[in-house]
Design an enzyme around this catalytic site. Structure first.
Site, PDB file in Angstrom:
ATOM      1  N   ASP A 426      -0.732  16.217  -1.524  1.00 36.29           N
ATOM      2  CA  ASP A 426      -2.120  16.625  -1.482  1.00 36.29           C
ATOM      3  C   ASP A 426      -2.433  16.926  -0.019  1.00 36.29           C
ATOM      4  OD1 ASP A 426      -4.819  16.837  -2.173  1.00 36.29           O
ATOM      5  OD2 ASP A 426      -5.150  14.765  -1.551  1.00 36.29           O
ATOM      6  N   ASP A 858      -4.228  10.858  -2.395  1.00 34.07           N
ATOM      7  CA  ASP A 858      -5.121   9.727  -2.173  1.00 34.07           C
ATOM      8  C   ASP A 858      -6.340   9.739  -3.076  1.00 34.07           C
ATOM      9  OD1 ASP A 858      -6.396  11.898  -0.993  1.00 34.07           O
ATOM     10  OD2 ASP A 858      -7.549  10.560   0.275  1.00 34.07           O
ATOM     11  N   ASP A 862      -5.639  13.395  -7.684  1.00 31.63           N
ATOM     12  CA  ASP A 862      -4.176  13.413  -7.563  1.00 31.63           C
ATOM     13  C   ASP A 862      -3.506  12.522  -8.603  1.00 31.63           C
ATOM     14  OD1 ASP A 862      -4.406  14.990  -5.254  1.00 31.63           O
ATOM     15  OD2 ASP A 862      -4.860  13.198  -4.092  1.00 31.63           O
TER      16      ASP A 862
END
Lengths: 928, 343
Positions: A426, A858, A862
């Site tokens: 990410d 995080d 995700d």
């Protein structure tokens, strides 16, 4: 305490959103029907009607086992392992004369092995149990009749109880908000535990119940709530409240969810509607998918193979045994007379040689049982637990700032870390630290801000230009205000008045100070104001406005108050704007607006949003600075900055009244398409805007990210970045963290081209989709050709693809081509991708290349990716715990990935595999 | 934001989650991990080769020095008129089982010369056979009636058999008498069993009882006035062989046999190996420091040593022809198939 008083007073009048009366529409007609059958007798849980319903209590159990179910359940779990079933059969058979050796030597290892694993289960479950006990014994004030509230344990809470929750307490169950300490019966809720969002959410009770501010009000309170059955949907709720023969509709706006926290509100009163397992948070909780490492899967295969050999050996042996036994006695003649075949038991009976052979087969299965390594499972378990301890204890992966060590949440995947081939990362919060700094702006066609971004620095470093030194000097004397990194004497300290277009600058700053949903928080001691905002971008804007002289300091339901620097007198003037409407930000709208009435009485629509949606909404006379602003935006994007366009419009009274009517009606409807309805109406008024300028905030890279990525690349690990950001930002972050380099040729696959835009606007949606797909396919083929022809001589390729193209690229017939291209490229960046696409890409890589994938992220967006990948690594950062809860390993910073993979992964893999090999070798030795 | 952090800090007290430093948890304990460089590998192979080959040669030499005479007599001892039905001959108790064989010593055989009988295709390792004994009964008089596992040779006419079981029942009962140059030679049958067996497994107060008096007679009979611990032939027999072809010690000749001496053996050919097609052999053998005749050990040593030397030489050749630096990252799997990740 004095501070709290003040705060209460201060917050009591805040109201960010206008909440109109709700009416019965749409889903509410379903109440009472199937799926919407719950009836709650408020404040009367002991009544006959309530006891008939018999809803479960608020006792929660997260343990896997209870005392009664432990043995059957744990044993069942154990015997799902094929090897254990084999050993169990052997153990049972060993009590028969079939056994080649004593029962003890057969049963004991099995008991030890199963005992050890079950012991581990008990230990883990005990930890959960302790947590459960803690939670179940938390206390909350419950109405116990006669208007008195008394402390009761959470576990004893019943559906229909009226509870009083105080500031900073967790809600014990799903509640319907009845009233709060605020006049308007609002309260603020932090839902970090549920969705990972750190911002506060506003909830408001129904008018009908909002006036009950004292404990004694509840003495005779009686109401019936009818609502939907327990379900997992956090964001919807349909129900109705019957109070004194009157029906009132209930929406998520009145629903307080268990495990969220009451903030900034002294206390609330609520009626319990879902308890224990019925609460939304429990309905939502699913265990993480159990993942197994490659070594373990390989080991299983080896064991199946060994089992095959075992059966084969026993089978062949039994055949020969049968033949030899049958020949022992023929026509009354004994062959091997010393065995006395004439007088024997079934096991050796030559007359029934077939039976003897079958029995011998069973004996042989036991006899050759050494081939199945029963101890291996236990050894591996122990080694893995030790390895997890090593990971957890590693000082190199401890992050001082947030006091967070690395945490291996499952020990199953330790050695898999050494096998990683592709990392899917990410961007926000993972590569970057998700703290936004206001660094540049463009007002009235002039660019302000002398700060140098990380990306510019990285580019300068790469080019070897001397810019770097200047930068470091400049950096030192910078005042450290979080979220603000702006440096320009032209508009700092009120000197903007001397600039051309000073009026535009004033409007620009005013817009920054008013168009947001942040809440100010005044520090009592020094009078400093900090802000509580929905997103870090927004906080950066309000902070920037404050630093530039437009200090937003108070928000009420109907007004926003700002300390403004008056250019004429040079003094601070208090100005208050009455807030009429907030048209909130949403990912589809990509903009937010407020409608305010200034002190002079003019109606203003203030709007900020992404360039893609804002430019097309400008009025003919509002495009004065369009060209320059666009240019600046491109510059900012090149420097890795996030940009927003600011624009405004004056409304005339009549237009507003009409809008407000429509909008209120839309907002108050309870039907499913309420959102769309409201959006449509908002769309109508957000047009003919006048451009003011653009802002640019920097998304700061985390420490050590470029170095870490470099190291991982040297180790042959590929990094794919999957981000929701727009392409330019993603590319720039890619440059900043050395994912993209100057020598690389970029293959950009985008559906944001002008042709595709026109396609999209066309009426025939399916035709447009087909055409878009064709265009994506064409681009993919071109990229593939480039890949095939290049052969290293021209430098490696980088693939950049946007979300819309990705939708088509992930379709079944195209995805192989896409994957081939992506694998051939040194770097892959997917921008504008949704959580689902992230998970899909992960699955594609995992299944098609059969290489080990690691996903790192995080945020709640995700989660899918983390669960889909072979290994999910959660960053325990700012965006809450959602990602960490669904991850396999949690670390505090991206750069720790280097140590996790290259040190721990490497060692764990080596050690586990040597141990497996050694144990298998010992088995073979034992046989020989 | 700031306000919240400070409040949560104060509430969670000063407890930090920072891991404690210790050399163990940080995996910094000093360790030694040899890297097998070509030098080491070649050196080790050469050393192994140099040590093993002489050991192998010495072992072979010692084995060559063992003088061994093997005589198969199971077929030779059948009178010609019974050669069609050897089973009838051996099972008939009236036939004359005595048989004379003459052997010739090829070399000087120094005393003691060991006498073995070698049986072939006899499965002393059969599961039924191995288990068919009772160690308690063999060891102490108290447990005389303990005949568990001994079926079908547990009792005879309702009385328990001592020693019970198939092993004892099938005791080997051929006997050999030796004369060298027509002079009778004494055969010592003492101390042919394991010391531990005599002292700890076969009781000195246990006497054979009801042995071999059932319907079916298996092998040899025992003198019921001698305790089991002195019945060394039985003790030897009861130590069951692991393979179907085995030798068991029969006795010793305590005098030298000169080269070219003719040895006459008078065999009482009682034991039935004919029904299962087993061979019977008489073996006379001397011993050296490696034991009896055994070429395998020497050959194994020489083979392994030779292989090591060969490997050492080929590694040296590879090292000379195609040297490469130690730890060259170009040979890593992902560098051998570049996918654009060269830095």
């Amino acid at each position: 305490m004095a501070g709290n008083r003040r705060k209460k007073h201060h917050f009591s009048r805040i109201h960010a959103f206008s909440c109109g009366k709700t009416s019965f529409k749409g889903d509410h007609s379903l109440i009472g029907g199937p799926g919407f059958s719950r009836v709650v007798h408020c404040n009367d849980p002991e009544s006959f009607e309530a006891s008939v319903l018999n809803y479960s209590g608020n006792y929660v159990r997260t343990t896997k086992y209870t005392l009664a179910t432990f043995f059957p359940k744990a044993l069942f779990e154990q015997f799902r392992r094929v090897a254990n079933v084999y050993f169990l059969i052997c153990a049972i058979l060993s009590f028969t004369p079939l056994s080649p050796y004593s029962a003890v030597s057969n049963v004991l290892p099995l008991v030890v092995v199963i005992g050890a694993t079950m012991g581990k289960e008990v230990l883990e479950d005990w930890r959960r149990k302790k947590q459960d006990i803690e939670v179940n014994n938390r206390k909350v004030k419950v109405h116990c009749g006669e208007g008195a509230f008394d402390y009761t344990k959470w576990r004893d809470l019943k559906v229909g109880d009226v509870v009083k929750v105080e500031k900073d307490e967790f809600f014990p169950a799903d509640l319907i908000l009845l009233s709060s300490s605020y006049e308007e019966a609002i309260c603020y809720v932090e839902t970090t535990n549920l969705d990972g969002e750190t911002n506060l959410k506003l909830k408001q009770a129904l008018d009908a119940t909002s006036n009950m501010h004292e404990d004694s009000n509840f003495q005779n309170f009686k109401a019936i709530i009818r609502c939907e059955d327990p379900n997992a949907n956090l964001y919807t709720f349909v129900g109705s409240l019957e109070l004194e023969e009157q029906q009132y509709p209930l929406t998520p706006q009145q629903l307080l969810l268990r495990d969220s926290k009451l903030r900034n509100t002294d206390c609330i009163y609520g009626a319990v509607i879902f308890t224990g397992r019925d609460t939304k948070v429990f309905q939502n909780s699913t265990g993480p998918p159990s993942k197994r490492s490659k070594v373990e899967r390989r080991m299983d295969k080896i064991i199946y193979f060994l089992f095959g050999i075992l059966v084969l050996m026993s089978f062949i042996g039994s055949i020969f045994f049968g033949i030899a036994t049958r020949e022992d006695l023929q026509d009354g003649k004994m062959k091997r007379w010393y065995l006395r075949p004439d007088d024997t038991t079934a096991y050796y009976d030559p007359k029934r040689a077939a039976v003897a052979a079958v029995l011998h087969f069973l004996t042989a299965l036991m006899l050759y049982g050494y081939l199945i390594p029963i101890s291996l499972y236990v050894s591996i378990e122990i080694v893995k637990i030790l390895q997890s301890i090593f990971i957890n204890q590693d000082l190199h992966m401890y992050y001082e700032e947030t006091d967070k060590p690395a945490r291996a949440r499952t020990s199953n995947l330790n050695e898999e870390l050494g096998q990683v081939d592709t990392i899917l990362s990410d961007k926000t919060g993972t590569l970057t630290c998700n703290s936004m700094e206001f660094i540049k702006c463009s007002i009235a066609g002039t660019s302000y801000g002398r700060g140098v971004t990380e990306v510019e620095r990285a580019m300068a470093r790469r080019k070897g230009s001397p810019l770097e030194e200047e930068v470091t000097e400049e950096q030192e004397d910078k005042a450290s205000i979080k979220g603000f990194n702006f440096e320009d004497e032209r508009i700092m300290n009120g000197s903007w008045d001397n600039e051309p277009h000073a009026d535009v600058i004033q409007k620009f700053l005013r817009l920054l100070a008013t168009c947001h949903t942040a809440l100010p928080e005044v520090d009592e001691e020094n009078g400093k104001i900090s802000y509580e905002a929905e997103s870090p971008d927004e906080a950066a804007f309000v902070i920037a406005a404050r630093e530039l002289g437009f200090e937003f300091y108070e928000r009420t339901q109907t007004s926003i108050s700002v300390h403004e620097l008056d250019p004429v007198t040079g003094t601070k003037v208090e100005r208050s704007y009455s807030l009429l409407n907030v048209l909130e930000f949403s990912s589809s709208r990509k903009r937010m607006s407020v409608i305010v009435r200034s002190e002079e009485g003019t109606l203003l629509l203030l709007s900020k949003g992404a360039d893609s949606v804002m430019f097309e909404r400008l009025a003919e006379n509002g495009r004065e600075f369009e060209e320059q602003t666009k240019e600046h935006i491109n510059e900012y994007a090149d420097a890795g900055l996030r940009t927003l366009i600011l624009a405004y419009r004056e409304l005339d009274e009549k237009e507003y009244i009409q809008f407000n009517e429509e909008f209120t009606e839309a907002k108050n409807s309870v039907s499913a398409d309420r959102e769309e309805l409201a959006e449509e109406i908002a769309e109508k008024i957000e047009k003919n805007l006048i451009l003011l300028g653009a802002t640019a905030v920097e998304d700061k890279l985390q420490n050590g990210v470029p170095e870490c990525i470099d190291k991982l690349a040297q180790a042959g690990i590929k990094l794919w970045v999957l981000t929701g950001d727009k392409m330019e930002t993603a590319i720039n972050i890619g440059f900043a963290c050395s994912l993209l380099r100057q020598g690389m040729r970029q293959v950009i696959i985008s559906s944001e081209t002008p042709e595709s835009k026109t396609l999209e606007k066309s009426e025939d949606k399916s035709a447009a989709a087909a055409a878009l797909k064709a265009s994506v396919l064409h681009q993919l083929i071109r990229g593939k050709e480039l890949l095939d022809s290049s052969n290293e001589s021209l430098g490696p390729l980088a693939l950049i693809i946007d979300g819309k193209s990705l939708t088509y690229a992930l379709e079944d017939d195209v995805k192989d081509l896409f994957l081939e291209l992506a694998i051939g490229c040194a770097s892959v960046i997917c921008c504008r991708s949704s959580p689902k696409q992230k998970a899909l890409v992960t699955r594609l890589v995992k299944t098609k290349t059969s290489s080990t994938t690691l996903a790192i992220g995080d945020g709640a967006n995700d989660v899918g990716m983390l669960q889909e990948a072979d290994i999910g690594v959660g960053i325990s950062g700012v965006e809450g715990m959602q990602a960490v809860m669904s991850s396999d390993i949690a670390i505090a910073q991206f750069r720790f990935l280097e140590r996790l993979l290259l040190v721990h992964g490497h060692w764990c893999y080596r050690r586990i595999s040597s141990m497996v090999c050694f144990t298998l070798k010992m088995l073979i030795d034992k046989l020989g | 934001m700031k306000g919240r952090r400070s409040s949560s800090d104060s509430s969670s007290s000063s407890k930090t989650k920072k891991p404690q430093y210790s050399k163990f948890t940080q995996q910094e304990l000093s360790a030694c991990k040899p890297i097998l460089t070509p030098g080491y590998v070649i050196g080790i192979f050469i050393i192994v080769g140099v040590v093993f080959i002489p050991v192998g040669i010495i072992s072979l030499f010692a084995s060559e020095n063992v003088v061994e005479i093997v005589d198969r007599y199971d077929e030779g001892c059948i009178p010609p008129n019974y050669s069609d039905d050897m089973l009838a001959y051996i099972q008939n108790s009236d036939t004359n089982k005595t048989c004379t064989r003459s052997l010739k010593a090829t070399k000087l055989m120094k005393s003691p010369v060991y006498i073995y009988y070698q049986l072939d295709n006899f499965y002393q390792n059969h599961r039924r056979y191995v288990k068919s004994r009772n160690d308690k009964q063999l060891w102490s008089k108290k447990h005389e009636d303990e005949t568990k596992n001994c079926a079908p040779e547990a009792t005879s006419n309702g009385l328990s058999i001592v020693p019970c079981g198939l092993i004892a029942w099938s005791l080997f009962n051929d006997s050999y008498g030796f004369s060298i140059k027509n002079k009778m030679v004494k055969v010592s049958k003492k101390n042919i069993a394991w010391e531990s067996d005599k002292k700890h497994k076969f009781g000195s107060d246990v006497y054979p009882k009801n042995f071999q008096n059932g319907v079916l007679i298996g092998g040899g009979k025992l003198n019921s006035s001698i305790p089991l611990s002195k019945q060394e032939a039985l003790i030897v027999w009861m130590r069951t062989a692991a393979l179907p072809t085995f030798r068991k010690l029969y006795g010793r000749i305590e005098s030298d046999i000169q080269a070219n001496d003719s040895v006459t053996v008078i065999i009482e050919n009682n034991y039935n190996t004919y029904s299962f097609g087993g061979k019977k052999k008489l073996v006379l053998s001397t011993t050296t420091w490696i034991g009896g005749k055994n070429d395998f050990l020497g050959i194994a040593y020489i083979t392994v040593g030779g292989l090591c030397l060969f490997l050492a030489i080929s590694f040296i050749l590879v090292y000379v022809v195609m040297p490469r630096p130690l730890g060259d990252p170009a040979f890593l799997s992902w560098n051998r198939h570049p996918a654009g990740h060269q830095i």
